[in-house]
Each structure stands twice: as C-alpha cells, then as structure tokens.
Design a protein around this motif. Structure first.
Motif, short mmCIF file in Angstrom:
data_model
loop_
_atom_site.label_atom_id
_atom_site.label_comp_id
_atom_site.label_asym_id
_atom_site.label_seq_id
_atom_site.Cartn_x
_atom_site.Cartn_y
_atom_site.Cartn_z
N GLY A 81 0.82 -1.21 0.00
CA GLY A 81 0.00 0.00 0.00
C GLY A 81 0.85 1.25 0.00
O GLY A 81 0.57 2.21 -0.74
N ALA A 82 1.91 1.26 0.81
CA ALA A 82 2.79 2.43 0.87
C ALA A 82 3.45 2.69 -0.48
O ALA A 82 3.51 3.83 -0.95
N TYR A 83 3.94 1.62 -1.11
CA TYR A 83 4.59 1.78 -2.41
C TYR A 83 3.59 2.25 -3.47
O TYR A 83 3.91 3.13 -4.29
N ALA A 84 2.39 1.67 -3.47
CA ALA A 84 1.40 2.04 -4.48
C ALA A 84 0.97 3.49 -4.35
O ALA A 84 0.87 4.22 -5.35
N VAL A 85 0.75 3.96 -3.12
CA VAL A 85 0.28 5.33 -2.93
C VAL A 85 1.43 6.32 -3.19
O VAL A 85 1.21 7.41 -3.73
N ASN A 86 2.66 5.95 -2.83
CA ASN A 86 3.79 6.81 -3.20
C ASN A 86 3.92 6.93 -4.71
O ASN A 86 4.26 8.00 -5.23
N ALA A 88 1.39 6.74 -6.82
CA ALA A 88 0.31 7.64 -7.21
C ALA A 88 0.69 9.09 -6.95
O ALA A 88 0.36 9.98 -7.75
N TRP A 89 1.39 9.33 -5.84
CA TRP A 89 1.86 10.70 -5.55
C TRP A 89 2.79 11.19 -6.65
O TRP A 89 2.68 12.32 -7.12
N SER A 90 3.72 10.33 -7.07
CA SER A 90 4.66 10.72 -8.11
C SER A 90 3.94 11.01 -9.43
O SER A 90 4.26 11.99 -10.12
N VAL A 91 2.97 10.18 -9.77
CA VAL A 91 2.20 10.41 -10.99
C VAL A 91 1.45 11.74 -10.90
O VAL A 91 1.43 12.52 -11.86
N ALA A 92 0.86 12.01 -9.76
CA ALA A 92 0.13 13.27 -9.58
C ALA A 92 1.06 14.47 -9.71
O ALA A 92 0.72 15.47 -10.35
N ALA A 93 2.24 14.37 -9.12
CA ALA A 93 3.19 15.48 -9.19
C ALA A 93 3.71 15.68 -10.61
O ALA A 93 3.87 16.81 -11.07
N GLN A 94 3.98 14.58 -11.31
CA GLN A 94 4.49 14.68 -12.68
C GLN A 94 3.44 15.22 -13.65
O GLN A 94 3.79 15.85 -14.66
N SER A 95 2.18 14.96 -13.36
CA SER A 95 1.10 15.41 -14.25
C SER A 95 0.49 16.72 -13.78
O SER A 95 -0.58 17.12 -14.26
N GLU A 96 1.15 17.36 -12.81
CA GLU A 96 0.75 18.67 -12.28
C GLU A 96 -0.62 18.64 -11.61
O GLU A 96 -1.34 19.64 -11.60
N ARG A 97 -0.97 17.51 -11.04
CA ARG A 97 -2.19 17.43 -10.23
C ARG A 97 -1.81 17.62 -8.76
O ARG A 97 -1.98 16.73 -7.92
N PHE A 98 -1.27 18.80 -8.47
CA PHE A 98 -0.70 19.04 -7.16
C PHE A 98 -1.74 19.09 -6.05
O PHE A 98 -1.40 18.96 -4.87
N LYS A 99 -3.00 19.29 -6.41
CA LYS A 99 -4.03 19.31 -5.38
C LYS A 99 -4.19 17.95 -4.72
O LYS A 99 -4.71 17.85 -3.60
N LEU A 100 -3.74 16.90 -5.39
CA LEU A 100 -3.87 15.55 -4.84
C LEU A 100 -2.72 15.19 -3.90
O LEU A 100 -2.87 14.32 -3.04
N THR A 101 -1.57 15.83 -4.08
CA THR A 101 -0.37 15.41 -3.33
C THR A 101 -0.50 15.58 -1.81
O THR A 101 0.00 14.72 -1.07
N PRO A 102 -1.14 16.63 -1.30
CA PRO A 102 -1.25 16.74 0.16
C PRO A 102 -2.13 15.66 0.78
O PRO A 102 -2.06 15.42 1.99
N VAL A 103 -2.96 15.00 -0.04
CA VAL A 103 -3.79 13.91 0.45
C VAL A 103 -3.06 12.58 0.34
O VAL A 103 -3.07 11.75 1.25
N LEU A 104 -2.39 12.38 -0.78
CA LEU A 104 -1.76 11.09 -1.06
C LEU A 104 -0.59 10.77 -0.14
O LEU A 104 -0.48 9.64 0.36
N LEU A 105 0.29 11.73 0.09
CA LEU A 105 1.49 11.42 0.86
C LEU A 105 1.19 11.05 2.32
O LEU A 105 1.80 10.10 2.84
N PRO A 106 0.28 11.73 3.01
CA PRO A 106 -0.06 11.27 4.37
C PRO A 106 -0.62 9.84 4.38
O PRO A 106 -0.38 9.09 5.33
N VAL A 107 -1.37 9.47 3.34
CA VAL A 107 -1.90 8.10 3.27
C VAL A 107 -0.75 7.11 3.10
O VAL A 107 -0.70 6.07 3.77
N ALA A 108 0.19 7.44 2.21
CA ALA A 108 1.36 6.58 2.03
C ALA A 108 2.15 6.45 3.32
O ALA A 108 2.63 5.36 3.67
N THR A 109 2.28 7.55 4.03
CA THR A 109 3.01 7.54 5.31
C THR A 109 2.29 6.67 6.34
O THR A 109 2.93 5.95 7.11
N ALA A 110 0.96 6.73 6.34
CA ALA A 110 0.18 5.90 7.27
C ALA A 110 0.42 4.42 7.00
O ALA A 110 0.58 3.62 7.94
N PHE A 111 0.46 4.03 5.73
CA PHE A 111 0.75 2.63 5.39
C PHE A 111 2.15 2.24 5.88
O PHE A 111 2.34 1.15 6.44
#
Length: 236
Positions: A81-86, A88-111
């Motif tokens: 789960g941690a690897y998958a969400v990290n 997703a964070w990278s994909v969001a950052a690369q595609s300039e969907r930065f609004k998603l990154t503050p949500v994704l990284l805490p989830v990855a950290t929780a995993f």
C-alpha cells in the motif's frame, strides 16, 4: 495468500522505484519546486531517495524469497500500500495534479507507519524490512507536513505569509515531536528511521534560504529525533 501478497508487493515496489526515475529521464519530473515552502529541505537533501529505494528493493527481494516468514506476512500488505500510494503521488506530481499530493502522501506515510509498527512485533530475524521501512517512514513523515504546506501555496497562499510561516513552523515542530517519540519506542529500524528524518530536518536547519525561526525549529527537531534514537538503543 502468500503468493498474492508477494505479487502485489513486488509490482508496487517496481512501480514505486520506476515511475519517479523514468519521469525524470523523460523530462517529466515532479517539479515540486514550483510550490516551494519555508520548510522544504534544500534540493541536495532529496538524494536520500537513493538509499530509500535501495533499501525498499532489498526488502522486497527478501520478502519474495521468504514468503512465509512472519515479517513478510505482517508487513507485506501495508508496504504494498505504501509503495502504491507513493507511486500515485509521483504520478500526480508529474502530471501537475498538485491538489492531490497533500492527500496522497499522508496516506502513504500511514501505510508505512503500519508496516513499521507490525515489524516491531514480528517473530522474525529479518532485518531488511525494518531498515527499509524506517528509512521510508522517517522521510515521508516529514514530507507529509511539507506537502500540506505546499498544498496551501498551490492554492494561492504566499509562502512568506506570516500566518503560513507560523503554521508551517508549528507543523514542523509537531511532526518532529511525533517522529522523535516514535523512534524512541521502536525496537527495530529505529536508526534508519531517525537518520532520514534527522537528515531532512538538519539540511533545512542549515539552509540560509529559510527564515531563522524555521531553521531553529528544524535544528531542534533534528536533535530531538537523534535523542529518540539514543533512547531506543538504550531500551534495546
């Protein structure tokens, strides 16, 4: 279940390493510098991803070889789960969907935190997983705080706004305290956990580009995390 977990872990770890590396090679890096914050570590600090990736690959290989090991069974799914969400964070950052990154990284950290916690109680002599999980958790725990502030900057708040600087500093202090306490309670993986967290804090403290108050808070945080590591070693 062992086979399904192993496939999920191996595939998610491969994506976790490949996506940011390929993105950089193809000129589609994460470009997080567009939303710099007063608590973001300097560019050179991100070299820490080299040992993090290496540790995670080593851990994944070890778990694939010993699918029935208690460490693999306790930590495999949350690590996937941690690897998958990290990823997703990278994909969001690369595609300039930065609004998603503050949500994704805490989830990855929780995993990663769940995996680290489970590694403490595993009746196993495996060391690769606690080390790699500590490395990942130490960095992403602080990076989650940075991402939350970056989200505010991306939404239009000036990064030097007094209120945002104060909130950023308070968030950094709180995150450092949580990490330091978690390191102190860890029986396995405490040192790598402390190393990546202290590295991010220390490099921020040494950055002359940051406000003095942030640098002081980051320096104090680095010392608190180091102290947590000492407490852990004495308990062990």
């Amino acid at each position: 279940m062992d086979s399904a977990r192993t496939i999920a872990l191996a595939s998610s770890c491969a994506a976790f390493v490949a996506v940011p590396c390929l993105g950089a090679l193809l000129g589609k890096g994460e470009r997080t510098d567009r939303y710099d914050t007063v608590i973001t570590p300097p560019d050179y600090a991100f070299a820490v991803w080299g040992p993090i990736f290496a540790g995670c690959v080593a851990s994944t290989v070890a778990q694939c070889r010993r699918q029935d090991d208690p460490m693999s069974r306790r930590t495999g799914w949350p690590l996937a789960g941690a690897y998958a969400v990290n990823t997703a964070w990278s994909v969001a950052a690369q595609s300039e969907r930065f609004k998603l990154t503050p949500v994704l990284l805490p989830v990855a950290t929780a995993f990663a935190a769940v995996a680290h916690g489970r590694a403490q109680g595993a009746e196993s002599q495996a060391v690769a997983t606690p080390v790699s999980t500590g490395l990942l958790l130490g960095w992403t725990a602080l990076a989650s705080t940075v991402n939350l502030v970056a989200g505010a900057v991306a939404a239009g708040t000036p990064k030097m706004s007094p209120k945002l600087v104060a909130a950023s500093t308070a968030g950094l202090v709180a995150a450092s305290a949580v990490v330091a306490a978690s390191v102190a309670r860890s029986r396995r993986g405490a040192v790598p956990f402390a190393v990546t967290a202290a590295w991010g804090l220390a490099t921020t403290a040494l950055s002359r580009r940051r406000p003095r108050g942030v640098r002081v808070a980051a320096g104090a945080g680095a010392m608190a995390v180091a102290a947590g590591s000492v407490v852990s070693s004495r308990r062990g």
